[in-house]
Write a protein that holds these residues in place. Structure first.
Motif, mmCIF file in Angstrom:
data_model
loop_
_atom_site.group_PDB
_atom_site.id
_atom_site.type_symbol
_atom_site.label_atom_id
_atom_site.label_comp_id
_atom_site.label_asym_id
_atom_site.label_seq_id
_atom_site.Cartn_x
_atom_site.Cartn_y
_atom_site.Cartn_z
ATOM 1 N N ASP A 1 -9.176 64.535 9.717
ATOM 2 C CA ASP A 1 -8.018 63.676 9.937
ATOM 3 C C ASP A 1 -7.077 64.386 10.904
ATOM 4 O O ASP A 1 -7.257 65.561 11.228
ATOM 5 C CB ASP A 1 -7.337 63.306 8.620
ATOM 6 N N ALA A 2 -6.093 63.648 11.369
ATOM 7 C CA ALA A 2 -5.225 64.171 12.427
ATOM 8 C C ALA A 2 -4.528 65.463 12.005
ATOM 9 O O ALA A 2 -4.387 66.395 12.802
ATOM 10 C CB ALA A 2 -4.201 63.103 12.812
ATOM 11 N N ASP A 3 -4.102 65.538 10.751
ATOM 12 C CA ASP A 3 -3.385 66.739 10.308
ATOM 13 C C ASP A 3 -4.275 67.962 10.354
ATOM 14 O O ASP A 3 -3.878 69.027 10.832
ATOM 15 C CB ASP A 3 -2.873 66.538 8.874
ATOM 16 N N ARG A 4 -5.484 67.794 9.858
ATOM 17 C CA ARG A 4 -6.424 68.916 9.852
ATOM 18 C C ARG A 4 -6.751 69.326 11.291
ATOM 19 O O ARG A 4 -6.847 70.521 11.612
ATOM 20 C CB ARG A 4 -7.694 68.498 9.093
ATOM 21 N N ALA A 5 -6.887 68.343 12.166
ATOM 22 C CA ALA A 5 -7.193 68.640 13.569
ATOM 23 C C ALA A 5 -6.076 69.464 14.178
ATOM 24 O O ALA A 5 -6.310 70.437 14.892
ATOM 25 C CB ALA A 5 -7.394 67.350 14.358
ATOM 26 N N ARG A 6 -4.821 69.094 13.834
ATOM 27 C CA ARG A 6 -3.704 69.840 14.409
ATOM 28 C C ARG A 6 -3.513 71.189 13.742
ATOM 29 O O ARG A 6 -2.899 72.076 14.321
ATOM 30 C CB ARG A 6 -2.430 69.009 14.408
#
Ligand SMILES: Cc1cc2nc3c(=O)[nH]c(=O)nc-3n(C[C@H](O)[C@H](O)[C@H](O)COP(=O)(O)OP(=O)(O)OC[C@H]3O[C@@H](n4cnc5c(N)ncnc54)[C@H](O)[C@@H]3O)c2cc1C
Ligand SMILES: Cc1cc2nc3c(=O)[nH]c(=O)nc-3n(C[C@H](O)[C@H](O)[C@H](O)COP(=O)(O)OP(=O)(O)OC[C@H]3O[C@@H](n4cnc5c(N)ncnc54)[C@H](O)[C@@H]3O)c2cc1C
Ligand code: FES
Lengths: 85, 394, 446
Positions: free
Chosen positions: B129-134
């Protein structure tokens, strides 16, 4: 004109380059290399060597010998490779 | 230059493909001479970013070769270290992983389809998900709609890798000759290869390997066994060195589409990654042209926009260099690896487009397998020379 | 509307702009500096106004860098950023032209030597530029070393700016060199009088000039505290037991000049022997591209101006203007070139400088690549060719793009065409990605 050099206030003349302000302030070097951490300052004086890099108003990789100071400039030593703030 | 002695095989082209073929042949006991009209690793290989990827390959023979090559590289590097020592064999190998990032709603579907197919082919893929990617890449844009992580994507330094492969060849008694252009092939009465012509001289041999990269098409035509390999230009922007900025290879989910596209027109899609030196490389563009290396600022502008789209902070970072190269392109986007039935003793190893660095290890191995009659590391069928898309009429 | 674009506002570029404008064509002159003059006519930046005035019809883009030159159909598109150096607050513009004059000048060439990367080691040009343009002396006690007549004005400017100059070390023995030339080719050179004045000024200040001597090492922890100088033999190998220590806080080193080639390379001009090849009308190998000044050979400001006048006229003619042949300027250029050749012969570079290096001596200052690493790549990895050597060692891959180390690396690695092996720089000076991403207005080719 007033500028800041590593936090300290300095007077600068219109037309001066950042390098001239730094040398006049007694600074022979104002950046460290990113691999060896060695000090560097002015070398070629005309914009070709990129040794004189400095951070101006949060923007790194500015050639001090090419950049003309503007009133209120915040000039900071550059520590190796830096990201713009 | 003195007269060059004879060899079993003359490899024409000292790019990473020629070097990998020569190394693999020499490891199998074949006597090899490599010649290049320039210096080793000074053409396309010097432009390569050095990605050894599985993530950007469409399932099928291309992916199969990529997986075999990804597996082969670390083993090969161990073998090289053993033979020539760690200093010469150090090639900045790093398993850094890749992130495919979708930034629009439309890109989500195609990315999911690609990863599903790759997973089915045994590639390890992780949806983030976006948070993990960031968390993984803190400077990544907030406009993320989907991200896939490919932990096996790796990188090496192509020029050092080529130098190491050639050093191994030398250690086994092989030779490398720079500044030697092969301009013809000597054949016997039956039409089989007996030498590589270099002006008035010929190097006696029983086989030659055409590893001329983007010039392989031209070379094959001059010797009367034409294959369809064309240059496809690519440009890369290089930033000033930065403190750790991006850990993985990060690319826009549209990248695979651009690679696979057969279009001659300009295709760009953002690919961003760091090098060991701290510079960030920004690709990638594809345009089929002749060998025309004029600067095209519009291409640079597209690359810059794409990179800022993925990493907004890059907007304030200086670009210090741009360079280009010509990828050896084939109409069916598959390399050509094998013997040419039209001329016994003529072998081709070329057409790797934007993946020759990654595919070199398996390419060399496959060629040596076929040459020595060993069990091939992958099915050679899809890469054969006489497929209709490749073999042209003489 | 017919437009000549001139890149560079030194003696060559200014003369080109004037000549072209006098033929009735529109001229855009682009220069990185805030004021006109280039190196030779560098103005004191702190004084207001510009000492030079260009005629009507010349648009001067000051503080403007040409960062790329793009070949287009029948001409070139010149990409410019204007504003405070290195951005990001600059405006972009692209200007198309069918008559391009390149006058980008040259910069000091310095061989590497142990300690040359210490703060306090400057090029001679840097000392000169800081003194002339900013009124700043780069050191209190300075030694000037290198070769060529340029060392004299540098020492004089240093004294004017308040430095004490310990000595001038001239690596050649020009007197012997001139004497060996029949007719003494430098007699009659306009600069001879200027040099005599510098000589007199230096004598007044008791500045010794030592021939066949050079600084072969700079000493100090974090800045220059002293230098080691040695006598040189004819090949510039240090003569044993002649080492001498000078206590100085700065050294200004200049061994001649290297042309600033990247614009010419981007325009695809042929390079010959390290300089842009030109014909008698200053035309390069590319139709519509002219080159003038130190880009075509090192010969001083007078020659640069003469060549500029010829190039400007030729560029105007190219656009169909009625042009009277610049016979006077062509003659001055011919004479100037003769003196330039004599100068080059009197102040050659000898191979012995390679022996000043140690394995640990930094050769590429940007990427901190030492001589030993270059030797390893060449000797152990057998890397040849500029491109692969750069990638294998990282020498030349830093921000200066091999301007400083390129020639040295190429010579140390015995690459062919050492003088321009590293001159391909499609992005001439860094631009920020955000600047690159912008749409910019294009002045289309008239
Ligand atoms: C911008 C860019 C980025 C890339 N990034 C990647 C990447 O990240 N990962 C990846 O896997 N791939 C990448 N590639 C692709 C990769 O670089 C190529 O697929 C690969 O280098 C091809 O190697 P080669 O040995 O076939 O060709 P080359 O390296 O071009 O070698 C061919 C050699 O043949 C010589 N030659 C030609 N004709 C003759 C003759 N008649 N006689 C003698 N010698 C001759 C040439 O001088 C040359 O040295 C990239 C390519 C480009 C352009
Ligand atoms: C630092 C230095 C100081 C010198 N001082 C003297 C001296 O005091 N006395 C003397 O006799 N000789 C001096 N010289 C020698 C001098 O080079 C020549 O005598 C003369 O100035 C050459 O004229 P030119 O027009 O060819 O080039 P220059 O005078 O060098 O002018 C070139 C101009 O081009 C501009 N330029 C280059 N690239 C770009 C670009 N990409 N975009 C925009 N602008 C660009 C530069 O800013 C520069 O103003 C000096 C040389 C240097 C390097
Ligand atoms: S001192 Fe060389 S670029 Fe500033």
């Amino acid at each position: 004109m007033r500028v800041r050099v590593d936090g300290a206030e300095h007077v600068a003349e219109r037309g001066q380059t950042v390098a001239a302000v730094l040398l006049a302030a007694g600074r022979g070097s104002w950046r460290t290399t990113r691999i060896g951490g060695r000090p560097r300052g002015l070398f070629c004086g005309i914009g070709v060597c990129f040794d004189c890099l400095v951070v101006v108003n949060g923007v790194p990789d500015v050639r001090a010998c090419q950049r003309v100071v503007a009133d209120g400039d915040d000039i900071r030593s550059q520590d190796g490779a830096e990201l713009p703030s | 230059m003195g007269r060059i002695e004879s060899a079993d095989v003359v490899v024409i082209g000292a790019g990473i493909i020629g070097a990998a073929c020569a190394e693999a042949l020499s490891a199998a006991g074949v006597r090899v001479i490599v010649v290049d009209r320039g210096a080793p690793a000074s053409a396309t290989t010097a432009s390569g970013e050095g990605n050894v990827l599985v993530s950007d390959k469409e399932p099928g023979p291309q992916l199969e070769l990529a997986v075999a090559s990804r597996r082969r590289w670390p083993v090969l590097l161990d073998e090289l270290r053993e033979l020539i020592g760690p200093r010469l064999a150090s090639v900045e190998w790093e398993v850094k992983g890749g992130l495919a990032v979708a930034t629009t709603a439309e890109a989500v579907g195609p990315l999911a389809a690609l990863t599903a197919a790759q997973r089915a082919s045994g590639v390890e893929v992780e949806d983030l998900d976006a948070d993990r990617a960031r968390e993984l890449e803190p400077h990544l844009t907030e406009q993320i709609t989907a991200v896939s992580h490919f932990p096996d994507d790796a990188q090496l330094q192509p020029v050092l890798a080529t130098a190491a492969l050639l050093a191994a060849l030398r250690a086994r008694g092989g030779e490398i000759h720079s500044g030697v252009t092969v301009d013809g092939i000597a054949t016997d009465r039956s039409g089989a290869v007996v030498g590589a012509r270099t002006g008035a001289d010929a190097i006696p041999c029983r086989a030659v390997v055409n590893a001329c990269g983007p010039w392989a098409g031209h070379f094959s035509a001059t010797i009367g066994a034409p294959i369809d390999v064309l240059p496809r230009r690519g440009m890369v922007l290089v930033t000033a060195p930065l403190p750790r900025f991006v850990g993985r290879k990060v690319y826009d989910a549209g990248y695979v589409d651009a690679v696979a596209s057969p279009e001659a027109d300009l295709r760009t899609s953002a690919v961003v990654e760091s090098t060991a030196a701290g510079t960030v490389l920004i690709g990638s563009s594809r345009r089929r042209t002749a060998f025309d290396d004029d600067l095209d600022v519009a291409v640079l502008r597209c690359l810059a926009r794409g990179a800022i789209g993925l990493f907004p902070k890059l907007a304030g970072v200086p670009v210090m260099r741009a360079y280009g190269g010509f990828r050896p392109y084939t109409p069916d986007r598959l390399p050509v690896i094998g013997e040419d039935p039209r001329m016994p003793g003529l072998w081709h190893a070329t057409g790797h487009e934007g993946a020759g660095i990654g595919l070199a290890a398996a390419t060399g191995r496959l060629l040596a397998d076929l040459f020595t009659g060993r069990e091939p590391v992958v099915d050679p069928g899809p890469f054969r020379v006489d497929r209709p898309e490749i073999a042209l009429e003489a | 509307m017919r437009r000549v674009v001139v890149v560079g506002g030194g003696p060559a570029g200014m003369a080109a702009a004037k000549a072209a404008a006098s033929c009735g064509v529109e001229v855009v002159l682009i220069d990185a500096a805030p004021k006109l003059g280039g190196q030779y006519h560098r103005q004191d930046a702190r004084e207001s106004g510009d000492r030079f005035k260009l005629p009507d019809g010349v648009e001067h883009l000051a503080e403007s860098v040409v960062w790329a030159i793009e070949p287009i159909l029948e001409g070139h598109r010149v990409h410019v950023r204007t504003g405070p150096a290195d951005g990001p607050d600059r405006t972009g513009r692209a200007i198309e032209t069918r008559a391009l004059v390149l006058a980008t000048g040259a910069y000091d060439w310095t061989p590497p030597f142990p300690g040359w990367d210490l703060p306090g080691v400057y090029t001679a040009g840097a000392a000169q530029a800081m003194a002339k343009g900013q009124g700043v002396a780069v050191g209190e006690r300075v030694i000037v070393a290198g070769t060529g007549p340029f060392l004299l004005p540098v020492a004089t400017s240093l004294i004017d700016a308040g430095s004490r100059v310990s000595a001038i070390l001239e690596a050649n023995d020009p007197v012997a060199g001139f004497a060996a030339r029949p007719g003494g080719a430098l007699a009659g050179w306009t600069k001879a009088g200027e040099l005599a004045q510098y000589g007199a000024a230096l004598a007044r200040h008791d500045v010794p000039l030592r021939r066949r001597c050079a600084v072969i090492a700079a000493l100090g922890e974090d800045r220059v505290e002293a230098v080691l100088a040695a006598r040189l033999d004819e090949d510039w190998n240090p003569v044993p037991h002649t080492m001498r220590r000078f206590e100085v806080d700065a050294v200004a080193v200049g061994f001649g000049f290297t042309p600033q080639l990247e614009s010419a390379v981007a325009a695809r001009c042929e390079i010959e022997g390290g300089f842009v090849a030109v014909n008698a009308a200053q035309g390069t190998s590319v139709p519509g591209v002219f080159a003038a000044g130190e880009l075509t050979g090192i010969g001083g400001a007078d020659l640069a101006a003469a060549e500029g006048a010829v190039a400007g006229a030729a560029a105007a003619k190219r656009l169909g203007a009625k042009v009277r042949a610049p016979i006077g300027a062509m003659r001055r250029a011919r004479v100037g070139r003769r003196f330039a050749a004599a100068l080059a012969e009197a102040y050659p570079v000898r191979p012995g400088w390679r022996g000043w290096l140690r394995d640990g001596t930094i050769v590429c200052r940007c990427e901190e690549v030492a001589y030993g690493e270059i030797r390893h790549a060449v000797e152990d990895l057998d890397v040849g060719g500029a491109r692969s050597l750069k990638l294998a060692t990282r020498a030349g891959l830093g921000l200066c793009q091999g301007r400083i180390c390129g020639r040295n690396v190429a010579e140390l690695a015995s690459l062919p065409d050492a003088a321009d092996a590293f001159a391909r720089r499609p992005v001439a000076v860094p631009v920020r990605l955000g600047e690159l991403a912008e749409d910019v207005p294009v002045d289309e080719a008239p």
